[in-house]
Design a protein around this motif. Structure first.
Motif, PDB file in Angstrom:
ATOM      1  N   MET A   8      -2.150 -13.715  -0.463  1.00 52.58           N
ATOM      2  CA  MET A   8      -2.088 -12.253  -0.317  1.00 52.58           C
ATOM      3  C   MET A   8      -3.496 -11.709  -0.109  1.00 52.58           C
ATOM      4  O   MET A   8      -4.425 -12.092  -0.823  1.00 52.58           O
ATOM      5  N   GLY A   9      -3.643 -10.823   0.856  1.00 49.91           N
ATOM      6  CA  GLY A   9      -4.956 -10.260   1.159  1.00 49.91           C
ATOM      7  C   GLY A   9      -5.125  -8.836   0.657  1.00 49.91           C
ATOM      8  O   GLY A   9      -4.328  -8.335  -0.147  1.00 49.91           O
ATOM      9  N   PHE A  10      -6.153  -8.183   1.165  1.00 50.58           N
ATOM     10  CA  PHE A  10      -6.440  -6.795   0.792  1.00 50.58           C
ATOM     11  C   PHE A  10      -7.124  -6.144   1.995  1.00 50.58           C
ATOM     12  O   PHE A  10      -8.071  -6.725   2.527  1.00 50.58           O
ATOM     13  N   ASP A  11      -6.665  -5.019   2.423  1.00 50.58           N
ATOM     14  CA  ASP A  11      -7.239  -4.157   3.479  1.00 50.58           C
ATOM     15  C   ASP A  11      -6.226  -3.826   4.574  1.00 50.58           C
ATOM     16  O   ASP A  11      -6.212  -2.717   5.069  1.00 50.58           O
ATOM     17  N   ASN A  12      -5.445  -4.839   4.992  1.00 49.84           N
ATOM     18  CA  ASN A  12      -4.533  -4.699   6.135  1.00 49.84           C
ATOM     19  C   ASN A  12      -5.267  -4.462   7.450  1.00 49.84           C
ATOM     20  O   ASN A  12      -4.955  -3.530   8.192  1.00 49.84           O
ATOM     21  N   VAL A  13      -6.231  -5.328   7.742  1.00 47.06           N
ATOM     22  CA  VAL A  13      -6.894  -5.282   9.059  1.00 47.06           C
ATOM     23  C   VAL A  13      -6.045  -6.062  10.068  1.00 47.06           C
ATOM     24  O   VAL A  13      -5.110  -6.779   9.685  1.00 47.06           O
ATOM     25  N   ASN A  14      -6.378  -5.920  11.343  1.00 48.80           N
ATOM     26  CA  ASN A  14      -5.614  -6.564  12.434  1.00 48.80           C
ATOM     27  C   ASN A  14      -5.365  -8.051  12.216  1.00 48.80           C
ATOM     28  O   ASN A  14      -4.316  -8.579  12.561  1.00 48.80           O
ATOM     29  N   LEU A  15      -6.369  -8.697  11.657  1.00 43.50           N
ATOM     30  CA  LEU A  15      -6.317 -10.133  11.414  1.00 43.50           C
ATOM     31  C   LEU A  15      -5.016 -10.592  10.751  1.00 43.50           C
ATOM     32  O   LEU A  15      -4.505 -11.678  11.050  1.00 43.50           O
ATOM     33  N   THR A  16      -4.471  -9.778   9.870  1.00 38.59           N
ATOM     34  CA  THR A  16      -3.289 -10.172   9.089  1.00 38.59           C
ATOM     35  C   THR A  16      -2.051 -10.403   9.944  1.00 38.59           C
ATOM     36  O   THR A  16      -1.117 -11.062   9.501  1.00 38.59           O
ATOM     37  N   THR A  17      -2.020  -9.842  11.155  1.00 44.84           N
ATOM     38  CA  THR A  17      -0.858 -10.082  12.024  1.00 44.84           C
ATOM     39  C   THR A  17      -1.182 -11.114  13.101  1.00 44.84           C
ATOM     40  O   THR A  17      -0.317 -11.478  13.892  1.00 44.84           O
ATOM     41  N   GLN A  38     -14.004  16.444  -5.895  1.00 47.10           N
ATOM     42  CA  GLN A  38     -15.097  15.766  -5.187  1.00 47.10           C
ATOM     43  C   GLN A  38     -14.968  14.252  -5.315  1.00 47.10           C
ATOM     44  O   GLN A  38     -15.803  13.529  -4.822  1.00 47.10           O
ATOM     45  N   LYS A  39     -13.970  13.815  -6.069  1.00 44.51           N
ATOM     46  CA  LYS A  39     -13.789  12.376  -6.257  1.00 44.51           C
ATOM     47  C   LYS A  39     -12.351  12.056  -5.914  1.00 44.51           C
ATOM     48  O   LYS A  39     -11.443  12.265  -6.712  1.00 44.51           O
ATOM     49  N   ILE A  40     -12.172  11.579  -4.705  1.00 47.56           N
ATOM     50  CA  ILE A  40     -10.823  11.412  -4.176  1.00 47.56           C
ATOM     51  C   ILE A  40     -10.425   9.944  -4.273  1.00 47.56           C
ATOM     52  O   ILE A  40     -11.171   9.059  -3.830  1.00 47.56           O
ATOM     53  N   VAL A  41      -9.275   9.703  -4.896  1.00 50.14           N
ATOM     54  CA  VAL A  41      -8.774   8.335  -5.052  1.00 50.14           C
ATOM     55  C   VAL A  41      -7.445   8.249  -4.311  1.00 50.14           C
ATOM     56  O   VAL A  41      -6.481   8.927  -4.671  1.00 50.14           O
ATOM     57  N   LEU A  42      -7.404   7.438  -3.261  1.00 53.53           N
ATOM     58  CA  LEU A  42      -6.205   7.329  -2.434  1.00 53.53           C
ATOM     59  C   LEU A  42      -5.351   6.141  -2.870  1.00 53.53           C
ATOM     60  O   LEU A  42      -5.877   5.119  -3.328  1.00 53.53           O
ATOM     61  N   ALA A  43      -4.050   6.284  -2.688  1.00 53.58           N
ATOM     62  CA  ALA A  43      -3.127   5.194  -3.053  1.00 53.58           C
ATOM     63  C   ALA A  43      -3.082   4.149  -1.933  1.00 53.58           C
ATOM     64  O   ALA A  43      -3.427   4.436  -0.782  1.00 53.58           O
ATOM     65  N   THR A  44      -2.670   2.936  -2.291  1.00 46.92           N
ATOM     66  CA  THR A  44      -2.504   1.866  -1.303  1.00 46.92           C
ATOM     67  C   THR A  44      -1.023   1.472  -1.250  1.00 46.92           C
ATOM     68  O   THR A  44      -0.232   1.960  -2.047  1.00 46.92           O
ATOM     69  N   GLU A  45      -0.700   0.583  -0.322  1.00 43.93           N
ATOM     70  CA  GLU A  45       0.689   0.095  -0.227  1.00 43.93           C
ATOM     71  C   GLU A  45       0.699  -1.416  -0.093  1.00 43.93           C
ATOM     72  O   GLU A  45      -0.161  -1.983   0.583  1.00 43.93           O
ATOM     73  N   ILE A  46       1.713  -2.038  -0.684  1.00 39.30           N
ATOM     74  CA  ILE A  46       1.894  -3.484  -0.490  1.00 39.30           C
ATOM     75  C   ILE A  46       2.617  -3.688   0.846  1.00 39.30           C
ATOM     76  O   ILE A  46       3.673  -3.093   1.079  1.00 39.30           O
ATOM     77  N   ILE A  82       0.009 -12.402   7.258  1.00 41.75           N
ATOM     78  CA  ILE A  82      -0.486 -12.311   5.879  1.00 41.75           C
ATOM     79  C   ILE A  82      -0.002 -11.037   5.170  1.00 41.75           C
ATOM     80  O   ILE A  82      -0.226  -9.921   5.663  1.00 41.75           O
ATOM     81  N   SER A  83       0.629 -11.217   3.996  1.00 35.82           N
ATOM     82  CA  SER A  83       0.948 -10.077   3.130  1.00 35.82           C
ATOM     83  C   SER A  83      -0.361  -9.527   2.574  1.00 35.82           C
ATOM     84  O   SER A  83      -1.302 -10.282   2.298  1.00 35.82           O
ATOM     85  N   THR A  84      -0.405  -8.222   2.391  1.00 32.79           N
ATOM     86  CA  THR A  84      -1.696  -7.632   2.013  1.00 32.79           C
ATOM     87  C   THR A  84      -1.508  -6.287   1.337  1.00 32.79           C
ATOM     88  O   THR A  84      -0.399  -5.732   1.326  1.00 32.79           O
ATOM     89  N   VAL A  85      -2.590  -5.787   0.767  1.00 30.95           N
ATOM     90  CA  VAL A  85      -2.613  -4.432   0.214  1.00 30.95           C
ATOM     91  C   VAL A  85      -3.203  -3.538   1.305  1.00 30.95           C
ATOM     92  O   VAL A  85      -4.343  -3.723   1.712  1.00 30.95           O
ATOM     93  N   SER A  86      -2.396  -2.618   1.782  1.00 29.05           N
ATOM     94  CA  SER A  86      -2.855  -1.796   2.905  1.00 29.05           C
ATOM     95  C   SER A  86      -3.670  -0.614   2.398  1.00 29.05           C
ATOM     96  O   SER A  86      -3.194   0.211   1.638  1.00 29.05           O
ATOM     97  N   GLN A  87      -4.913  -0.562   2.811  1.00 30.28           N
ATOM     98  CA  GLN A  87      -5.764   0.581   2.493  1.00 30.28           C
ATOM     99  C   GLN A  87      -5.569   1.642   3.574  1.00 30.28           C
ATOM    100  O   GLN A  87      -5.448   1.317   4.747  1.00 30.28           O
ATOM    101  N   PRO A  88      -5.622   2.919   3.199  1.00 29.11           N
ATOM    102  CA  PRO A  88      -5.574   3.988   4.200  1.00 29.11           C
ATOM    103  C   PRO A  88      -6.970   4.151   4.801  1.00 29.11           C
ATOM    104  O   PRO A  88      -7.666   5.135   4.554  1.00 29.11           O
ATOM    105  N   THR A  89      -7.351   3.167   5.621  1.00 28.14           N
ATOM    106  CA  THR A  89      -8.740   3.045   6.065  1.00 28.14           C
ATOM    107  C   THR A  89      -9.195   4.248   6.885  1.00 28.14           C
ATOM    108  O   THR A  89     -10.295   4.767   6.694  1.00 28.14           O
ATOM    109  N   TYR A  90      -8.315   4.672   7.791  1.00 30.10           N
ATOM    110  CA  TYR A  90      -8.629   5.840   8.610  1.00 30.10           C
ATOM    111  C   TYR A  90      -8.859   7.065   7.714  1.00 30.10           C
ATOM    112  O   TYR A  90      -9.816   7.811   7.891  1.00 30.10           O
TER     113      TYR A  90
END
Lengths: 326, 326
Positions: free
Chosen positions: B267-276, B312-320, B282-290
């Motif tokens: 299992m990875g983390f980020d969900n970059v193009n590489l995972t497909t 001023q401190k923004i914490v975004l959720a991720t998705e599996i 690759i299963s991964t934790v998708s970050q809202p990178t944009y």
């Protein structure tokens, strides 16, 4: 640098009786122009009462269409080191649409930079003229065939020829080519190399097997490669103009349960990290990516500083890297 | 912006009887400071005869350590769009050594930018103070735990916890973790999430299976994963703090003829193009990178323009994202 706002380079060129390209060279690379011509342009500028104002910030810009292609990271590393060694700062920009002249307005009006490296096409004509009268310009890994501008590229024609000859040498005869958009300056050169190598070997060139893709997009390349490899009459090798396409071809072959390289060999171009991350690893044409960046930045600083540069059009050699996919 | 050269922020803070962080906030985010405190700092500045000179170029900088990690390209795309919508130009820089205070000298002395987004750590103390008195600053996908500065990050603790819980839910019990360097602010948070999820499930935490790598380097990760998976007592899943590590773990498993996900899930983390692009995907934790890029740029412009910003401190959720490797 900049000339007085109301005078255009074409006015100067017309008054001096020279081409716009020559007028631009007098301003940006005076040592490359015959003394008599140079004097004519300088006289025209004097009569038009326009002076060159040189920007003295030691700041350079490198312009990219995106940072997705892993090819660029090594290229940036090379530029960065060259800039630092020459005492310049380097900043980067992502341009939204390189084909649209208005994308360059900010740059044409900016006072920040002393020179610009373009890693993408620039529209010919007015945009090109406005940019090059404003800045010394170098093109990296690209060139505009209609414009006389310094560049650093690889020998695309011979690289493609060597790649095809290598595929022929390992017994492949039915070779497809997934190429990039014809908008890239390298694309027609690689295609000519591909065709010439096949012709010279006496093997047929199948036009249906030469495909141009608009972007360096994995999914589109995967779909194209799947179509190619699903046909009864399928190629026994796919040469790709990018490692991203090669990775897609590899996956298409795998999905169709074809063995690599026995059923189909796959060859990429660039030698980015990706080529060693796949199973099997990907044979490719290795570009001297770091050198492309390093030398283009040096060429730009030489222009800015008015150094004599014997060769303003640098063509670097590539190497075939053999891995498990061929 | 800049204050007169000979006055430091610590002199202002000392004279006003406030912390350096507060003095900096008065200058860069005055609305976040109580009126009484603000007045005290402004009085101290008046008595020290120092004035704020605001830069009026609508130009921003985003600073990166490299452009190799494919994570950044989407992030840059988000920043670019936000900057354009707010009427700013965005330039990028690659910093040579983010840990070395002298790498920031040019930036501290520059007059080009109105604000800076840092996508990497900045050394705490003097460098941090010099930067933040000079510019409004935002951190993107990073934060300095010792400094009070606006940032946009993902919820690293819960993301790792969710990833481990998902691996447990598909029957894995012996889970290893290839984490990044402890220098990244996310690294200890992901590790805590990893440990807490395993503990809560009653499964053991094996300290030998928690590995920190200095860089996002495929080859090092491949070697580490090969060692992990060659042992008699081997994990049945590897959770990775980067998709690049996950790709390396996949290849290590493949090289050792282990089946994925039966013998070992990855299992990875980020969900970059590489995972497909890999086989299997690759299963991964998708970050809202944009969004990380977009929101950090908006936060910066809000500071520059003195807009009230509640958070001023923004914490975004991720998705599996479940693919074939788990």
């Amino acid at each position: 640098m900049a000339i007085s706002q109301n005078i255009t380079i074409s006015q100067i060129a017309e008054k001096a009786g020279v081409s716009i390209a020559t007028a631009s060279r007098v301003i940006n690379q005076p040592r490359t122009v015959k003394e008599e011509t140079r004097n004519r342009v300088l006289l025209a500028m004097k009569e038009l009462n326009c002076q060159i104002k040189r920007n003295t910030n030691k700041i350079l810009l490198a312009s990219f269409t995106d940072f997705v292609n892993p090819f660029y990271s090594q290229c940036i590393a090379g530029m960065q080191i060259a800039a630092k060694r020459r005492g310049y700062q380097l900043f980067l920009q992502q341009i939204e649409n390189a084909e649209n002249p208005s994308s360059y307005d900010d740059l044409i009006n900016s006072k920040l930079f002393q020179g610009v490296i373009f890693c993408h096409n620039i529209p010919s004509g007015e945009t090109f003229d406005s940019l090059r009268i404003k800045y010394p310009i170098v093109m990296c890994s690209q060139y505009n065939k209609d414009e006389d501008i310094p560049y650093v590229v690889v020998d695309d024609y011979n690289s493609a020829k060597n790649a095809v000859n290598y595929l022929l040498s390992v017994g492949k005869k039915r070779i497809a080519f997934i190429n990039s958009s014809k908008n890239y300056s390298y694309s027609p050169l690689r295609e000519k190399g591909f065709r010439d190598a096949l012709k010279a070997s006496g093997n047929p060139v199948n036009d249906n097997w030469i495909i141009h893709l608009t972007d360096i997009d994995f999914n589109v390349a995967f779909s194209v490669a799947t179509t190619l490899l699903s046909s009864c009459d399928k190629p026994d090798a796919i040469f790709c103009a990018s490692d991203v396409y090669a990775c897609a071809a590899l996956k298409a072959a795998h999905t169709l349960h074809l063995s690599i390289p026995e059923d189909v060999a796959v060859m990429g171009f660039d030698n980015v990290n990706l080529t060693t991350m796949t199973v099997p690893t990907i044979s490719t044409v290795s570009q001297p990516t770091y050198q492309l960046g390093y030398q283009s930045c040096n060429l730009l600083v030489d222009q800015i500083e008015g150094n004599p540069v014997p060769n303003q059009k640098i063509v670097l050699a590539t190497e075939i890297v053999v891995r498990s996919s061929t």
